[in-house]
Write an enzyme that holds these catalytic residues in place. Structure first.
Site, PDB file in Angstrom:
ATOM      1  N   LYS A   1      -1.249  -0.089  -4.422  1.00  0.00           N
ATOM      2  CA  LYS A   1       0.170  -0.223  -4.701  1.00  0.00           C
ATOM      3  C   LYS A   1      -0.003  -1.459  -5.628  1.00  0.00           C
ATOM      4  CE  LYS A   1       1.504   3.064  -1.673  1.00  0.00           C
ATOM      5  NZ  LYS A   1       2.125   4.352  -2.251  1.00  0.00           N
TER       6      LYS A   1
ATOM      7  N   SER B   1       2.226   8.230  -6.151  1.00  0.00           N
ATOM      8  CA  SER B   1       3.066   7.181  -5.703  1.00  0.00           C
ATOM      9  C   SER B   1       2.866   5.876  -6.887  1.00  0.00           C
ATOM     10  CB  SER B   1       2.813   6.506  -4.582  1.00  0.00           C
ATOM     11  OG  SER B   1       1.332   5.883  -4.552  1.00  0.00           O
TER      12      SER B   1
END
EC number: 3.4.21.89
Length: 251
Positions: A132, A59
């Protein structure tokens, strides 16, 4: 006389042997002290300063590649505040990660892994954390996408050089969104925008996709392994230039 000399030599050899034994024991004692001190220092560093994690997914490509190891500064956010653009590691706020069953390891392997985790050289709980990039801080208005396919924060369009998009796509998010970040929370996104289950795609979780700042373990600041991927991790302040001023103007 001969007997006296012989006795003296035997006694001298015995004292020499005892000295060698005592020296060996002192050496082993010093080694043990050094080992214990090293373990305690490593534990304190891992608990309060820095910690290692591995990357379990794609990701954050290409900033972070699956199975990379990163070093995380745990003084963020407790001592140093989080900034937009920071790459952060955080505990699952609830519902982001699927439930999984830990495979049972052999006792020796489990003991070794526990010790390495204790001193910060292993991160068996990496699969229980996420990594993230912070896009929105408390109070920020985050929207996507404008006519150029850009995301905006507080009305300021972002030029995001770290984003990876599929070939031919210019829109930085497959789906549009319009959110205001609540107090004490963050809006986070993966750099691999079309392959990241981030704040955009967790609206059905208890916290609606926002990450509590208290869940943040720290800010990733370096890729430590493999050596070929070694790099400092920046937060691209030029990308978010003017966002604070726009927020103040909005108030």
């Amino acid at each position: 006389m001969t007997e006296d000399i012989s006795t003296t030599r035997i006694d001298g050899d015995g004292r020499s042997v005892n000295r060698r034994k005592r020296g060996a024991l002192l050496f082993l004692r010093d080694l043990l002290v050094i080992f214990v001190v090293a373990v305690l220092v490593s534990f304190l560093i891992k608990t309060f300063l820095i910690r290692s994690f591995f990357i379990p997914s794609e990701s954050m490509e290409m900033t972070l590649v699956k199975d990379d190891r990163i070093i995380v500064n745990q003084l963020v956010p407790g001592v140093t505040p989080i900034e937009r653009g920071d790459v952060v590691v955080f505990k699952d706020p609830g519902g982001w990660l699927p439930a999984r069953v830990e495979p049972e390891a052999p006792p020796l392997a489990a003991a070794i892994d526990w010790f390495l985790a204790f001193v910060g050289l292993s991160a068996p709980d990496s699969n229980d954390h996420l990594v993230k990039r912070v896009i929105g801080l408390p109070g920020d208005h985050v929207t996507c996408c404008n006519a150029l396919g850009q995301m905006s924060v507080n009305g300021v369009p972002l030029d995001e050089p770290y984003v990876v998009l599929p070939a031919g796509d210019t829109k930085v998010s497959r789906d549009d969104f319009d959110q205001v970040v609540p107090d004490g929370s963050l809006w986070v996104m993966g750099d691999n925008r079309y392959n990241s289950k981030d704040s955009r795609y967790n609206a059905d979780t208890p916290l609606k996709g926002f990450v509590p700042i208290e869940n943040v373990v720290g800010r990733a600041f370096v890729v430590s392994w493999p050596v070929s991927h070694w790099a400092w991790l920046g937060n691209y302040p030029e990308t978010f230039a003017g966002v604070d001023e726009a927020a103040e103007g909005g108030d």
